[in-house]
Design a protein around this motif. Structure first.
Motif, PDB file in Angstrom:
ATOM      1  N   VAL A   8       5.679 -17.358  10.211  1.00 18.01           N
ATOM      2  CA  VAL A   8       4.963 -18.456   9.560  1.00 18.01           C
ATOM      3  C   VAL A   8       5.599 -19.783   9.955  1.00 18.01           C
ATOM      4  O   VAL A   8       6.827 -19.909   9.966  1.00 18.01           O
ATOM      5  N   GLU A   9       4.762 -20.764  10.267  1.00 16.84           N
ATOM      6  CA  GLU A   9       5.271 -22.110  10.536  1.00 16.84           C
ATOM      7  C   GLU A   9       4.718 -23.057   9.483  1.00 16.84           C
ATOM      8  O   GLU A   9       3.505 -23.098   9.240  1.00 16.84           O
ATOM      9  N   LEU A  10       5.603 -23.810   8.840  1.00 16.83           N
ATOM     10  CA  LEU A  10       5.212 -24.714   7.769  1.00 16.83           C
ATOM     11  C   LEU A  10       4.911 -26.105   8.319  1.00 16.83           C
ATOM     12  O   LEU A  10       5.161 -26.402   9.495  1.00 16.83           O
ATOM     13  N   GLU A  11       4.387 -26.952   7.445  1.00 16.87           N
ATOM     14  CA  GLU A  11       3.989 -28.291   7.873  1.00 16.87           C
ATOM     15  C   GLU A  11       5.159 -29.099   8.416  1.00 16.87           C
ATOM     16  O   GLU A  11       4.985 -29.947   9.295  1.00 16.87           O
ATOM     17  N   ASP A  12       6.356 -28.857   7.882  1.00 20.37           N
ATOM     18  CA  ASP A  12       7.515 -29.627   8.338  1.00 20.37           C
ATOM     19  C   ASP A  12       8.144 -29.046   9.605  1.00 20.37           C
ATOM     20  O   ASP A  12       9.193 -29.513  10.055  1.00 20.37           O
ATOM     21  N   GLY A  13       7.494 -28.025  10.180  1.00 20.83           N
ATOM     22  CA  GLY A  13       7.996 -27.416  11.403  1.00 20.83           C
ATOM     23  C   GLY A  13       8.938 -26.250  11.179  1.00 20.83           C
ATOM     24  O   GLY A  13       9.296 -25.547  12.131  1.00 20.83           O
ATOM     25  N   ALA A  14       9.355 -26.034   9.936  1.00 18.55           N
ATOM     26  CA  ALA A  14      10.239 -24.903   9.638  1.00 18.55           C
ATOM     27  C   ALA A  14       9.488 -23.596   9.854  1.00 18.55           C
ATOM     28  O   ALA A  14       8.294 -23.491   9.565  1.00 18.55           O
ATOM     29  N   ARG A  15      10.194 -22.586  10.360  1.00 19.13           N
ATOM     30  CA  ARG A  15       9.581 -21.295  10.642  1.00 19.13           C
ATOM     31  C   ARG A  15      10.272 -20.222   9.818  1.00 19.13           C
ATOM     32  O   ARG A  15      11.494 -20.218   9.677  1.00 19.13           O
ATOM     33  N   ALA A  16       9.464 -19.324   9.284  1.00 19.40           N
ATOM     34  CA  ALA A  16       9.997 -18.233   8.470  1.00 19.40           C
ATOM     35  C   ALA A  16       9.351 -16.925   8.897  1.00 19.40           C
ATOM     36  O   ALA A  16       8.188 -16.893   9.318  1.00 19.40           O
ATOM     37  N   PHE A  17      10.115 -15.854   8.792  1.00 23.18           N
ATOM     38  CA  PHE A  17       9.588 -14.515   9.047  1.00 23.18           C
ATOM     39  C   PHE A  17       9.401 -13.847   7.691  1.00 23.18           C
ATOM     40  O   PHE A  17      10.315 -13.842   6.867  1.00 23.18           O
ATOM     41  N   THR A  18       8.210 -13.301   7.440  1.00 25.14           N
ATOM     42  CA  THR A  18       7.924 -12.728   6.128  1.00 25.14           C
ATOM     43  C   THR A  18       7.545 -11.254   6.234  1.00 25.14           C
ATOM     44  O   THR A  18       6.964 -10.805   7.223  1.00 25.14           O
ATOM     45  N   ILE A  19       7.896 -10.527   5.193  1.00 28.00           N
ATOM     46  CA  ILE A  19       7.622  -9.094   5.073  1.00 28.00           C
ATOM     47  C   ILE A  19       6.987  -8.879   3.708  1.00 28.00           C
ATOM     48  O   ILE A  19       7.575  -9.254   2.684  1.00 28.00           O
ATOM     49  N   ALA A  20       5.796  -8.303   3.663  1.00 31.76           N
ATOM     50  CA  ALA A  20       5.087  -8.139   2.391  1.00 31.76           C
ATOM     51  C   ALA A  20       4.730  -6.680   2.161  1.00 31.76           C
ATOM     52  O   ALA A  20       4.384  -5.951   3.095  1.00 31.76           O
ATOM     53  N   ARG A  21       4.782  -6.284   0.894  1.00 27.18           N
ATOM     54  CA  ARG A  21       4.493  -4.904   0.522  1.00 27.18           C
ATOM     55  C   ARG A  21       3.785  -4.895  -0.826  1.00 27.18           C
ATOM     56  O   ARG A  21       4.148  -5.643  -1.736  1.00 27.18           O
ATOM     57  N   CYS A  22       2.765  -4.055  -0.967  1.00 26.89           N
ATOM     58  CA  CYS A  22       2.062  -3.912  -2.239  1.00 26.89           C
ATOM     59  C   CYS A  22       2.855  -2.972  -3.143  1.00 26.89           C
ATOM     60  O   CYS A  22       3.336  -1.921  -2.697  1.00 26.89           O
ATOM     61  N   VAL A  23       3.006  -3.356  -4.405  1.00 26.06           N
ATOM     62  CA  VAL A  23       3.739  -2.525  -5.363  1.00 26.06           C
ATOM     63  C   VAL A  23       2.889  -2.334  -6.613  1.00 26.06           C
ATOM     64  O   VAL A  23       2.023  -3.145  -6.930  1.00 26.06           O
ATOM     65  N   HIS A  24       3.161  -1.237  -7.314  1.00 23.22           N
ATOM     66  CA  HIS A  24       2.450  -0.902  -8.545  1.00 23.22           C
ATOM     67  C   HIS A  24       3.479  -0.779  -9.667  1.00 23.22           C
ATOM     68  O   HIS A  24       4.076   0.289  -9.834  1.00 23.22           O
ATOM     69  N   PRO A  25       3.712  -1.830 -10.431  1.00 24.96           N
ATOM     70  CA  PRO A  25       4.679  -1.715 -11.529  1.00 24.96           C
ATOM     71  C   PRO A  25       4.243  -0.659 -12.535  1.00 24.96           C
ATOM     72  O   PRO A  25       3.050  -0.399 -12.714  1.00 24.96           O
ATOM     73  N   HIS A  26       5.223  -0.050 -13.176  1.00 26.90           N
ATOM     74  CA  HIS A  26       4.919   0.911 -14.222  1.00 26.90           C
ATOM     75  C   HIS A  26       4.328   0.175 -15.418  1.00 26.90           C
ATOM     76  O   HIS A  26       4.629  -0.983 -15.675  1.00 26.90           O
ATOM     77  N   GLY A  27       3.511   0.866 -16.154  1.00 29.04           N
ATOM     78  CA  GLY A  27       2.949   0.266 -17.362  1.00 29.04           C
ATOM     79  C   GLY A  27       1.484   0.588 -17.501  1.00 29.04           C
ATOM     80  O   GLY A  27       0.860   1.191 -16.628  1.00 29.04           O
ATOM     81  N   GLY A  28       0.917   0.168 -18.630  1.00 29.83           N
ATOM     82  CA  GLY A  28      -0.483   0.445 -18.899  1.00 29.83           C
ATOM     83  C   GLY A  28      -0.667   1.763 -19.620  1.00 29.83           C
ATOM     84  O   GLY A  28       0.220   2.607 -19.681  1.00 29.83           O
ATOM     85  N   ALA A  29      -1.840   1.942 -20.168  1.00 27.64           N
ATOM     86  CA  ALA A  29      -2.134   3.163 -20.899  1.00 27.64           C
ATOM     87  C   ALA A  29      -2.284   4.333 -19.939  1.00 27.64           C
ATOM     88  O   ALA A  29      -2.675   4.159 -18.782  1.00 27.64           O
ATOM     89  N   PRO A  30      -1.957   5.549 -20.385  1.00 25.20           N
ATOM     90  CA  PRO A  30      -2.120   6.719 -19.523  1.00 25.20           C
ATOM     91  C   PRO A  30      -3.550   6.813 -19.003  1.00 25.20           C
ATOM     92  O   PRO A  30      -4.514   6.705 -19.758  1.00 25.20           O
ATOM     93  N   GLY A  31      -3.695   7.002 -17.699  1.00 27.82           N
ATOM     94  CA  GLY A  31      -5.014   7.100 -17.104  1.00 27.82           C
ATOM     95  C   GLY A  31      -5.656   5.765 -16.805  1.00 27.82           C
ATOM     96  O   GLY A  31      -6.725   5.711 -16.196  1.00 27.82           O
ATOM     97  N   GLY A  32      -5.039   4.671 -17.232  1.00 36.29           N
ATOM     98  CA  GLY A  32      -5.602   3.350 -17.007  1.00 36.29           C
ATOM     99  C   GLY A  32      -5.324   2.850 -15.599  1.00 36.29           C
ATOM    100  O   GLY A  32      -4.637   3.490 -14.803  1.00 36.29           O
TER     101      GLY A  32
END
Length: 412
Positions: free
Chosen positions: A361-385
């Motif tokens: 990723v390159e930002l407006e100020d010229g800074a560059r970053a490398f990103t790693i993204a992952r989908c997660v499913h936090p615990h919680g909610g009613a059973p079967g929900g």
């Protein structure tokens, strides 16, 4: 991996003032020249390992204070405060900021405390109005760059004890039973309808829902063992000077931090990171941790003399609502975005639940970053929900990403 240079002249100058000695006297005691000490105090020379050891020997100085004592949380934390529209007409650049820190560190600290206490310039609440606890807690975390050395030391010591006692989950359960007179009990989800864990002091039980997977169960036990670091946690909470609600949230963060320090002890975790190229899946398997637990731990690796990479973290939902953000030591402006850019391929992780999405990723100020993204499913909610889904996105300056397993084949 080469260790980054440590500049902490403010801490040396503060120590000298507290001792009431001149630069010449301190330089003589440390066996260095006064001119060199002057350069160190002005952050024009880094603090070497030899000087750090000499400070510890001569003045009984804890080297961890060098990292913890940065005025206002350091240059990046001050820069974020000065980005407030209240200061837009001042055009304070990085050079001026560094001169301020070098020449008047206590003034910078005073500004940071006043700004934080007032809730931020342009967002300053009316007199008597309650402050939003979220920003308060985040400022408290970022002040330490999400690295709490005392908690890491305590967690690592406990982990070493537990390691000698056998398998981690069983060892933690046994410690709770023997030292704290608490039995661990796994209960059916239909019994634990409204909660995933419950401390029943009458029955002397830590009750966990069967809905928790093994990594979450182990983490829950480690959080309960945070009672053994109560003094360290309460000292940090008191030092943050937060209101009651924010203090409770900060205490919860520190409790989870200690749990991570137990389940992913600093030295072992950092060695595994460097040996594997910070391979997230391998780290999960090696430490019996979840993706979210490993990601959070990666933002904390800032121990003096044994630093990891400068990761930041964001957690957001499909609508782009950010529920967690830690800048860590990265100083990245990306983590400050109110809503993540819709073109960021981190959103692709929602459709690729078993894969990571990476991007340069390159930002407006010229800074560059490398990103790693992952989908997660936090615990919680009613059973079967329907369980909520979030993306956890890690990032770091592109210049640091060359050793990452996830960056192989990417032209950085």
């Amino acid at each position: 991996m080469a260790e980054r240079k440590l500049f902490a002249g403010h801490a040396i100058r503060r120590l000298r003032f507290q001792l009431g000695v001149s630069q010449a006297a301190m330089a003589g005691a440390l066996e260095i020249s006064p001119s060199y000490l002057n350069l160190v105090e002005r952050n024009q020379r880094p603090i070497s390992a030899a000087l750090m050891l000499k400070l510890a020997e001569t003045y009984d100085f804890d080297p961890r204070r060098l990292a913890a004592a940065e005025p206002g949380g350091g240059a990046e934390a001050l820069r974020r405060r000065l980005a407030d529209p209240l200061f837009a007409d001042l055009a304070i650049d990085r050079h001026q900021l560094e001169e301020w820190l070098a020449g008047a560190p206590d003034g910078a600290e005073a500004f940071a405390r006043a700004y934080d206490r007032m809730g931020g310039g342009s967002a300053m609440p009316a007199p008597g109005a309650a402050q939003d606890p979220g920003p308060q807690v985040r400022r408290a975390i970022e002040r330490w760059r999400n690295h709490f050395a005392d908690l890491d030391a305590a967690g690592e010591a406990l982990a070493d004890e537990l390691r000698m006692a056998g398998e981690p989950y069983g060892a933690m359960a046994e410690r709770l039973r023997v030292k704290h007179q608490l039995a661990v009990r796994i209960l059916p989800a239909e019994v634990m309808v409204d909660t995933l864990k419950r401390l029943d002091l009458h029955a002397r039980q830590l009750q966990l829902s069967e809905a928790l997977d093994p990594s979450a169960r182990a983490f829950a036990l480690a959080e309960q063992l945070a009672v053994e670091a109560r003094d360290e946690i309460e000292a940090l909470v008191r030092g943050a000077e937060l209101d009651r609600v924010a203090a409770r949230l900060f205490r919860r963060h520190l409790t989870a931090y200690f749990a991570a320090a137990v389940t992913m002890p600093y030295a072992r975790f950092l060695r595994a990171c460097e040996a594997s190229g910070y391979d997230l899946e391998l780290l999960q398997r090696r430490f019996g941790a979840s993706a979210a637990q490993v990601a959070h731990r990666l933002t904390t690796l800032q121990r003096v003399g044994a630093r990891g990479l400068s990761f930041f973290l964001m957690r957001f939902d499909r609508a782009g609502q950010v529920s967690k953000r830690y800048a860590g030591a990265s100083g990245s402006a990306l983590v400050e975005a109110a809503v993540p850019c819709p073109l960021w391929n981190a959103y692709d992780a929602f459709a690729r639940t078993d894969e990571t999405a990476v991007q340069l990723v390159e930002l407006e100020d010229g800074a560059r970053a490398f990103t790693i993204a992952r989908c997660v499913h936090p615990h919680g909610g009613a059973p079967g929900g329907v369980r909520p889904r979030f993306v956890i996105a890690l990032g770091l300056p592109a210049a640091e990403a060359g050793t990452l397993a996830a960056a192989r084949g990417v032209d950085l």
